[in-house]
Design an enzyme around this catalytic site. Structure first.
Site, mmCIF file in Angstrom:
data_model
loop_
_atom_site.group_PDB
_atom_site.id
_atom_site.type_symbol
_atom_site.label_atom_id
_atom_site.label_comp_id
_atom_site.label_asym_id
_atom_site.label_seq_id
_atom_site.Cartn_x
_atom_site.Cartn_y
_atom_site.Cartn_z
ATOM 1 N N ALA A 12 -19.097 60.810 -11.216
ATOM 2 C CA ALA A 12 -19.749 60.774 -12.528
ATOM 3 C C ALA A 12 -19.634 59.353 -13.056
ATOM 4 O O ALA A 12 -18.730 58.605 -12.657
ATOM 5 C CB ALA A 12 -19.059 61.757 -13.463
ATOM 6 N N GLY A 54 -17.613 63.496 -8.745
ATOM 7 C CA GLY A 54 -18.861 64.245 -8.893
ATOM 8 C C GLY A 54 -19.770 64.100 -7.674
ATOM 9 O O GLY A 54 -20.584 64.988 -7.397
ATOM 10 N N GLU A 67 -18.540 66.615 -5.334
ATOM 11 C CA GLU A 67 -18.909 67.920 -5.901
ATOM 12 C C GLU A 67 -20.404 68.196 -5.720
ATOM 13 O O GLU A 67 -20.801 69.328 -5.453
ATOM 14 C CB GLU A 67 -18.536 67.955 -7.395
ATOM 15 C CG GLU A 67 -17.025 67.991 -7.580
ATOM 16 C CD GLU A 67 -16.584 67.780 -9.025
ATOM 17 O OE1 GLU A 67 -17.042 66.800 -9.645
ATOM 18 O OE2 GLU A 67 -15.791 68.579 -9.526
ATOM 19 N N GLU A 79 -10.387 61.968 -9.396
ATOM 20 C CA GLU A 79 -10.328 62.085 -10.865
ATOM 21 C C GLU A 79 -8.907 61.955 -11.405
ATOM 22 O O GLU A 79 -8.701 61.486 -12.513
ATOM 23 C CB GLU A 79 -10.928 63.431 -11.315
ATOM 24 C CG GLU A 79 -12.430 63.547 -11.147
ATOM 25 C CD GLU A 79 -12.850 64.111 -9.798
ATOM 26 O OE1 GLU A 79 -12.046 64.078 -8.835
ATOM 27 O OE2 GLU A 79 -13.997 64.587 -9.709
HETATM 28 N N1 CO8 Z 1 -18.986 55.200 -12.542
HETATM 29 C C1 CO8 Z 1 -19.519 54.043 -13.012
HETATM 30 N N2 CO8 Z 1 -19.604 52.917 -12.281
HETATM 31 C C2 CO8 Z 1 -19.137 52.945 -11.024
HETATM 32 C C3 CO8 Z 1 -18.571 54.102 -10.461
HETATM 33 C C4 CO8 Z 1 -18.506 55.283 -11.280
HETATM 34 N N3 CO8 Z 1 -18.021 56.447 -10.842
HETATM 35 N N4 CO8 Z 1 -18.188 53.833 -9.205
HETATM 36 C C5 CO8 Z 1 -18.508 52.552 -8.973
HETATM 37 N N5 CO8 Z 1 -19.079 52.003 -10.076
HETATM 38 C C6 CO8 Z 1 -19.581 50.627 -10.239
HETATM 39 C C7 CO8 Z 1 -18.448 49.639 -10.399
HETATM 40 O O1 CO8 Z 1 -18.004 49.601 -11.727
HETATM 41 C C8 CO8 Z 1 -19.143 48.358 -9.952
HETATM 42 O O2 CO8 Z 1 -19.940 47.881 -10.995
HETATM 43 P P1 CO8 Z 1 -19.891 46.300 -11.373
HETATM 44 O O3 CO8 Z 1 -20.444 45.618 -10.149
HETATM 45 O O4 CO8 Z 1 -20.763 46.192 -12.549
HETATM 46 O O5 CO8 Z 1 -18.450 45.967 -11.608
HETATM 47 C C9 CO8 Z 1 -20.091 48.823 -8.856
HETATM 48 O O6 CO8 Z 1 -20.243 50.243 -9.054
HETATM 49 C C10 CO8 Z 1 -19.541 48.589 -7.464
HETATM 50 O O7 CO8 Z 1 -18.267 49.201 -7.420
HETATM 51 P P2 CO8 Z 1 -16.945 48.409 -6.926
HETATM 52 O O8 CO8 Z 1 -17.074 46.956 -7.181
HETATM 53 O O9 CO8 Z 1 -15.763 49.106 -7.501
HETATM 54 O O10 CO8 Z 1 -17.057 48.667 -5.354
HETATM 55 P P3 CO8 Z 1 -15.867 48.712 -4.298
HETATM 56 O O11 CO8 Z 1 -16.535 48.775 -2.978
HETATM 57 O O12 CO8 Z 1 -14.867 47.654 -4.559
HETATM 58 O O13 CO8 Z 1 -15.133 50.122 -4.592
HETATM 59 C C11 CO8 Z 1 -15.049 52.498 -5.005
HETATM 60 C C12 CO8 Z 1 -15.815 51.324 -4.369
HETATM 61 C C13 CO8 Z 1 -13.710 52.684 -4.308
HETATM 62 C C14 CO8 Z 1 -15.911 53.745 -4.830
HETATM 63 C C15 CO8 Z 1 -14.819 52.203 -6.523
HETATM 64 O O14 CO8 Z 1 -16.036 51.781 -7.108
HETATM 65 C C16 CO8 Z 1 -14.309 53.369 -7.301
HETATM 66 O O15 CO8 Z 1 -13.147 53.709 -7.224
HETATM 67 N N6 CO8 Z 1 -15.217 54.041 -8.081
HETATM 68 C C17 CO8 Z 1 -14.840 55.133 -8.923
HETATM 69 C C18 CO8 Z 1 -14.656 56.400 -8.131
HETATM 70 C C19 CO8 Z 1 -14.202 57.530 -9.031
HETATM 71 O O16 CO8 Z 1 -13.154 57.474 -9.655
HETATM 72 N N7 CO8 Z 1 -15.018 58.602 -9.122
HETATM 73 C C20 CO8 Z 1 -14.720 59.737 -9.955
HETATM 74 C C21 CO8 Z 1 -15.391 59.594 -11.289
HETATM 75 S S1 CO8 Z 1 -14.954 60.909 -12.413
HETATM 76 C C22 CO8 Z 1 -15.888 62.215 -11.887
HETATM 77 O O17 CO8 Z 1 -16.650 62.128 -10.975
HETATM 78 C C23 CO8 Z 1 -15.725 63.506 -12.650
HETATM 79 C C24 CO8 Z 1 -16.809 64.485 -12.305
HETATM 80 C C25 CO8 Z 1 -16.899 65.546 -13.354
HETATM 81 C C26 CO8 Z 1 -18.289 66.175 -13.424
HETATM 82 C C27 CO8 Z 1 -19.297 65.369 -14.135
HETATM 83 C C28 CO8 Z 1 -19.789 66.018 -15.399
HETATM 84 C C29 CO8 Z 1 -20.528 65.096 -16.327
#
Ligand code: CO8
Length: 257
Positions: free
Chosen positions: A65, A108, A111, A131
């Site tokens: 998400a 998400g 999911e 999460e």
């Molecule tokens: N949300 C928003 N932006 C994101 C997300 C995300 N989930 N994941 C990555 N991005 C963005 C980063 O902020 C970055 O943006 P910017 O270049 O502007 O800084 C860009 O994508 C590239 O990401 P990274 O530079 O971090 O790329 P890496 O290759 O270094 O890392 C990862 C990749 C490991 C995937 C890392 O981006 C990461 O950890 N992302 C978050 C993963 C996460 O925690 N996901 C869970 C989110 S919570 C959730 O899903 C709850 C679901 C509930 C249901 C939804 C109901 C509404």
């Protein structure tokens, strides 16, 4: 001009939907999930589409998400805005959905893949529910579907540590159907979608429903649903066609009636 959140294509009775927010690893914001539910419902009603194929890009199926959108949300926001209503719409799609997963399928994203009926992944795909690292828990079915797919102790480890697993491990745990090289992911997933699209649509629809019932009904009720669906198919033209074609040693021509 703003770019489309989804790229949509229709080929040989397969409706292909590609998530398209590459700059944020296909993070699932409200607008994207709303559009996805809209398009899937349209495809569900489209007689020219018999199977749906959902993909991301080579870096991410979806990294969860959209954290930017959620970071300042309050509990009241979640009650007032129906954040999960569109997820429920996706869950109710009656045509089979195949997820073709490359790169990250996290939170998400994992999911969403689990809302699909079949998951084909590339060797470099990674599945996880991170999460916990954000101070929350999965909210779009992760604790329930992952546990049903891989069992309690494996789901518990993934959800409590937040550590993703590689595609090969996901395959061994029964979370996904197959692992293929990245370069052939799209083609393999499409061929599978095409194969299912060639099956009798009514039987496909009822088979999907019956298998999903097995996830949440006691056996007695599930068997009851299965038997009634079986009877029901004997009022379809496709049942006559399928059985006659077998007897006449020819290929059946299914019409979805
Ligand atoms: N949300 C928003 N932006 C994101 C997300 C995300 N989930 N994941 C990555 N991005 C963005 C980063 O902020 C970055 O943006 P910017 O270049 O502007 O800084 C860009 O994508 C590239 O990401 P990274 O530079 O971090 O790329 P890496 O290759 O270094 O890392 C990862 C990749 C490991 C995937 C890392 O981006 C990461 O950890 N992302 C978050 C993963 C996460 O925690 N996901 C869970 C989110 S919570 C959730 O899903 C709850 C679901 C509930 C249901 C939804 C109901 C509404």
């Amino acid at each position: 001009m703003t770019e489309s959140l989804l790229i949509i294509e229709k080929t040989e009775q397969v409706g292909k939907i590609q998530l398209n927010r590459p700059q944020v690893l296909n993070a699932l914001n409200t607008a994207l999930v709303r559009e996805l539910a809209d398009v899937m419902e349209q495809m569900d009603q489209d007689d020219d589409i018999r199977c749906i194929l959902l993909t991301g890009n080579d870096k991410a199926f979806a990294a969860g998400a959209d954290i930017g959108e959620m970071a300042e949300a309050t509990s009241v926001d979640f009650i007032v805005k129906p954040f999960f209503a569109d997820w429920d719409r996706i869950r109710k799609i009656s045509k089979p959905i195949i997820a073709a997963v490359d790169g990250f399928a996290l939170g998400g994203g994992c999911e969403l893949a689990m809302c699909c009926d079949i998951i084909v992944a590339s060797e470099t795909a990674r599945f996880g529910q991170p999460e916990i690292n954000l101070g929350v828990i999965p909210g779009a079915g992760g604790t329930q579907r992952l546990t049903r797919a891989v069992g309690k102790v494996r789901a518990m480890e993934m959800i409590l540590t937040g550590k993703p697993i590689p595609a090969q491990v996901a395959l061994e745990l029964g979370l996904i159907n197959r692992v293929v090289p990245s370069e052939s992911l799209e083609e393999e997933a499409f061929q599978l979608a095409k194969e299912i699209a060639g099956k009798p649509p009514l039987a496909v629809r009822l088979a999907k429903q019956a298998v999903l019932k097995a996830m949440d009904l006691p056996l007695e009720h599930g068997l009851h649903f299965e038997q009634h669906s079986f009877y029901l198919l004997f009022s379809s033209d496709d049942q006559r066609e399928g059985m006659r074609a077998f007897q006449e040693k020819r290929k059946p021509d299914f019409k979805g009636k």
